[in-house]
Enzyme design. Sequence first.
Site, PDB file in Angstrom:
ATOM      1  N   GLY A  11      40.416 -69.781 -14.205  1.00 13.88           N
ATOM      2  CA  GLY A  11      41.715 -70.397 -14.494  1.00 13.88           C
ATOM      3  C   GLY A  11      42.702 -70.212 -13.358  1.00 13.88           C
ATOM      4  O   GLY A  11      42.549 -69.338 -12.504  1.00 13.88           O
ATOM      5  N   ARG A  15      50.525 -69.907 -15.932  1.00 10.54           N
ATOM      6  CA  ARG A  15      51.610 -69.314 -16.714  1.00 10.54           C
ATOM      7  C   ARG A  15      52.009 -67.930 -16.212  1.00 10.54           C
ATOM      8  O   ARG A  15      53.048 -67.406 -16.561  1.00 10.54           O
ATOM      9  CB  ARG A  15      51.190 -69.228 -18.198  1.00 10.54           C
ATOM     10  CG  ARG A  15      51.118 -70.578 -18.884  1.00 10.54           C
ATOM     11  CD  ARG A  15      50.435 -70.479 -20.246  1.00 10.54           C
ATOM     12  NE  ARG A  15      48.975 -70.462 -20.141  1.00 10.54           N
ATOM     13  CZ  ARG A  15      48.149 -70.365 -21.186  1.00 10.54           C
ATOM     14  NH1 ARG A  15      48.629 -70.253 -22.404  1.00 10.54           N
ATOM     15  NH2 ARG A  15      46.854 -70.369 -21.008  1.00 10.54           N
ATOM     16  N   ASN A 228      48.398 -64.236 -20.757  1.00 11.22           N
ATOM     17  CA  ASN A 228      48.714 -65.523 -20.144  1.00 11.22           C
ATOM     18  C   ASN A 228      49.972 -65.427 -19.290  1.00 11.22           C
ATOM     19  O   ASN A 228      50.007 -65.915 -18.170  1.00 11.22           O
ATOM     20  CB  ASN A 228      48.895 -66.587 -21.230  1.00 11.22           C
ATOM     21  CG  ASN A 228      47.611 -66.805 -22.029  1.00 11.22           C
ATOM     22  OD1 ASN A 228      46.524 -66.831 -21.463  1.00 11.22           O
ATOM     23  ND2 ASN A 228      47.738 -66.908 -23.330  1.00 11.22           N
ATOM     24  N   TYR A 387      55.929 -30.419  14.044  1.00 12.87           N
ATOM     25  CA  TYR A 387      55.668 -31.644  14.818  1.00 12.87           C
ATOM     26  C   TYR A 387      56.516 -31.632  16.077  1.00 12.87           C
ATOM     27  O   TYR A 387      57.745 -31.522  16.014  1.00 12.87           O
ATOM     28  CB  TYR A 387      56.014 -32.851  13.936  1.00 12.87           C
ATOM     29  CG  TYR A 387      55.694 -34.191  14.561  1.00 12.87           C
ATOM     30  CD1 TYR A 387      54.432 -34.449  15.087  1.00 12.87           C
ATOM     31  CD2 TYR A 387      56.641 -35.198  14.596  1.00 12.87           C
ATOM     32  CE1 TYR A 387      54.131 -35.682  15.632  1.00 12.87           C
ATOM     33  CE2 TYR A 387      56.350 -36.442  15.139  1.00 12.87           C
ATOM     34  CZ  TYR A 387      55.092 -36.681  15.657  1.00 12.87           C
ATOM     35  OH  TYR A 387      54.797 -37.903  16.200  1.00 12.87           O
TER      36      TYR A 387
HETATM   37  C1  UD1 Z   1      41.619 -69.884 -25.456  1.00 13.43           C
HETATM   38  C2  UD1 Z   1      40.911 -70.602 -26.610  1.00 13.43           C
HETATM   39  C3  UD1 Z   1      41.707 -70.397 -27.910  1.00 13.43           C
HETATM   40  C4  UD1 Z   1      41.859 -68.913 -28.159  1.00 13.43           C
HETATM   41  C5  UD1 Z   1      42.506 -68.236 -26.969  1.00 13.43           C
HETATM   42  C6  UD1 Z   1      42.482 -66.733 -27.189  1.00 13.43           C
HETATM   43  C7  UD1 Z   1      39.784 -72.539 -25.655  1.00 13.43           C
HETATM   44  C8  UD1 Z   1      39.793 -74.000 -25.486  1.00 13.43           C
HETATM   45  N1  UD1 Z   1      40.793 -72.009 -26.324  1.00 13.43           N
HETATM   46  O1  UD1 Z   1      42.880 -70.513 -25.243  1.00 13.43           O
HETATM   47  O2  UD1 Z   1      41.046 -71.007 -29.012  1.00 13.43           O
HETATM   48  O3  UD1 Z   1      42.621 -68.741 -29.350  1.00 13.43           O
HETATM   49  O4  UD1 Z   1      41.783 -68.511 -25.774  1.00 13.43           O
HETATM   50  O5  UD1 Z   1      43.147 -66.072 -26.149  1.00 13.43           O
HETATM   51  O6  UD1 Z   1      38.855 -71.888 -25.230  1.00 13.43           O
HETATM   52  N2  UD1 Z   1      39.077 -70.781 -17.779  1.00 13.43           N
HETATM   53  C9  UD1 Z   1      38.145 -71.129 -16.835  1.00 13.43           C
HETATM   54  N3  UD1 Z   1      37.992 -72.443 -16.510  1.00 13.43           N
HETATM   55  C10 UD1 Z   1      38.705 -73.424 -17.126  1.00 13.43           C
HETATM   56  C11 UD1 Z   1      39.660 -73.050 -18.098  1.00 13.43           C
HETATM   57  C12 UD1 Z   1      39.817 -71.715 -18.406  1.00 13.43           C
HETATM   58  O7  UD1 Z   1      37.470 -70.265 -16.287  1.00 13.43           O
HETATM   59  O8  UD1 Z   1      38.496 -74.585 -16.783  1.00 13.43           O
HETATM   60  C13 UD1 Z   1      39.222 -69.342 -18.122  1.00 13.43           C
HETATM   61  C14 UD1 Z   1      40.602 -68.790 -17.847  1.00 13.43           C
HETATM   62  O9  UD1 Z   1      40.682 -68.250 -16.544  1.00 13.43           O
HETATM   63  C15 UD1 Z   1      40.736 -67.713 -18.910  1.00 13.43           C
HETATM   64  C16 UD1 Z   1      39.871 -68.201 -20.041  1.00 13.43           C
HETATM   65  O10 UD1 Z   1      39.030 -69.186 -19.506  1.00 13.43           O
HETATM   66  O11 UD1 Z   1      40.216 -66.471 -18.477  1.00 13.43           O
HETATM   67  C17 UD1 Z   1      40.678 -68.769 -21.188  1.00 13.43           C
HETATM   68  O12 UD1 Z   1      41.454 -69.837 -20.729  1.00 13.43           O
HETATM   69  P1  UD1 Z   1      42.940 -70.026 -21.205  1.00 13.43           P
HETATM   70  O13 UD1 Z   1      43.476 -71.249 -20.563  1.00 13.43           O
HETATM   71  O14 UD1 Z   1      43.698 -68.771 -21.066  1.00 13.43           O
HETATM   72  O15 UD1 Z   1      42.700 -70.357 -22.753  1.00 13.43           O
HETATM   73  P2  UD1 Z   1      43.770 -70.241 -23.903  1.00 13.43           P
HETATM   74  O16 UD1 Z   1      44.710 -71.378 -23.800  1.00 13.43           O
HETATM   75  O17 UD1 Z   1      44.317 -68.884 -23.919  1.00 13.43           O
HETATM   76 CA    CA Z   2      44.149 -66.956 -22.506  1.00 14.75          CA
END
Ligand code: UD1
Ligand code: CA
Length: 462
Positions: A11, A15, A228, A387
Amino acid sequence: MALSVVILAAGKSTRFKSQTPKVLHPFGERPLIAASLMLAEQLSEAPPVLVVGEETDAPLRRWASDRARFVYQERRLGTGHAVLQARSLLAETADRVLVLYGDMPLLRLNTLQRLVDLQRAESAAISLLTVIRDISQGFGRVLRDADGRVVGVVEEPEATREQLAIRELNAGIYVFDADFLWNGLPQLRPSPEKGEIYLTDMVELAAQSGHSIADLVVDDSTEVLGINTRVDYAEAISVLRTRINEQWMLAGVTLIDPATTYIGPQVTIGPDTILLPNTHLRGKTAVGEGCEIGPNTLIDQSIIGDRCRVIASTLEHAEMEADSDIGPFSHLRPGAYVCSGAHIGNFAELKNSTLGRDSHMGHFSYLGDTTAGEHVNIGAGTITCNYDGQQKHPTIIEDHTFIGSDSLLIAPVHVGKGAKTGAGSVVTRDVPPYTLVYGVPARPKRQLKDDAPIEDQSESEV
Ligand code: UD1
Ligand code: CA
């Protein structure tokens, strides 16, 4: 059955608003993502697969290349797309896949172990972790049918008003049957609102295709706190601090004000030690039993023996033996060693120096590269001039010496046993044993009696 762990960390941390990817910000003295890596290592012998992206690729490889495998997610199309990147690495080797998000450092091993066991016991296509809590913002909502079976997860952008009111949330941790995962992921379609391929849509896919879904509701909602924003980050740090503080209180350590007491994860503390407000213990610091530390004290990577007292002082890479004390407002720098029974008062600094048993250094003084023996009195304002502008030089102060107030010891210099320097002396040459010197530069003035220890000859400091 081989279990592999996939950790999502591609990600953009949008945020979090930082130049540094959020998973590399410190958490419990390690990068935040270290927590996920350690859990993965405890659950599976196979090195975890880290899904990285443009911002996290280089720094994470630098940090964890020897303990993880890496796959690169070029376009960040969502969590489902991210997991799919690991398919070619794992399709042949893993029967089950645990997916962790790299931004959840408070998960407990026991919870994950239960989730893994549950998936196995029920031969489920997915076992997912859920949490019930009132603050739901940012979470996917868990959908159940009339019989209470999990049938889907809906993300916030796609949720209806009624769905948004659901308080059972998707923690974001799942164990998948590998066949179901690798067959299912390519079937997912971009979400209508955000256009992302949601890993969470695997739940609905399982339900609709008649696969079994197991679920585990986590009791402690702090475990699933995902970081986040920096607000989440501060909250997670505070949860970690509370966990560590409680562990030490239950082990017999008194914390007068846990809210202002910061104990690192590698610290050890003996029972009946009291930590006063605003105490910070960091690194591999070890504090003995029956000590009183603080208030307003920072101790980093230091060893403190039993029954020591440290008041409003800073210690780094230093050691204090039992029954010694320091402060207020003093500083032990790297290599400082305070022997048993020694006393250091205020505005003192020791660097790479030893203060021997039962020796005293009460007031504003500096010892650098110095070895001071037993029963030594370092008078107020004593400075070892170690020193010369180019090099550091040692000072040796033998047992039972008395260094008068405002003495300057120009190193290298050796003050013999039982010797005494007068107030304001500038000591440029070695002082023979049992000799009184004073003046600028200091010269021998009188022979002191061998059999009369200096501290008996003079009650107050010269
Ligand atoms: C996600 C879940 C949500 C859950 C929440 C809990 C999904 C769609 N949603 O939302 O249901 O309640 O976590 O915290 O999974 N990442 C990637 N590649 C991408 C997108 C994200 O590696 O293309 C990684 C991010 O770096 C992160 C993780 O996946 O470590 C979660 O992504 P994030 O965007 O934080 O998901 P949430 O919106 O928190
Ligand atoms: Ca998250």
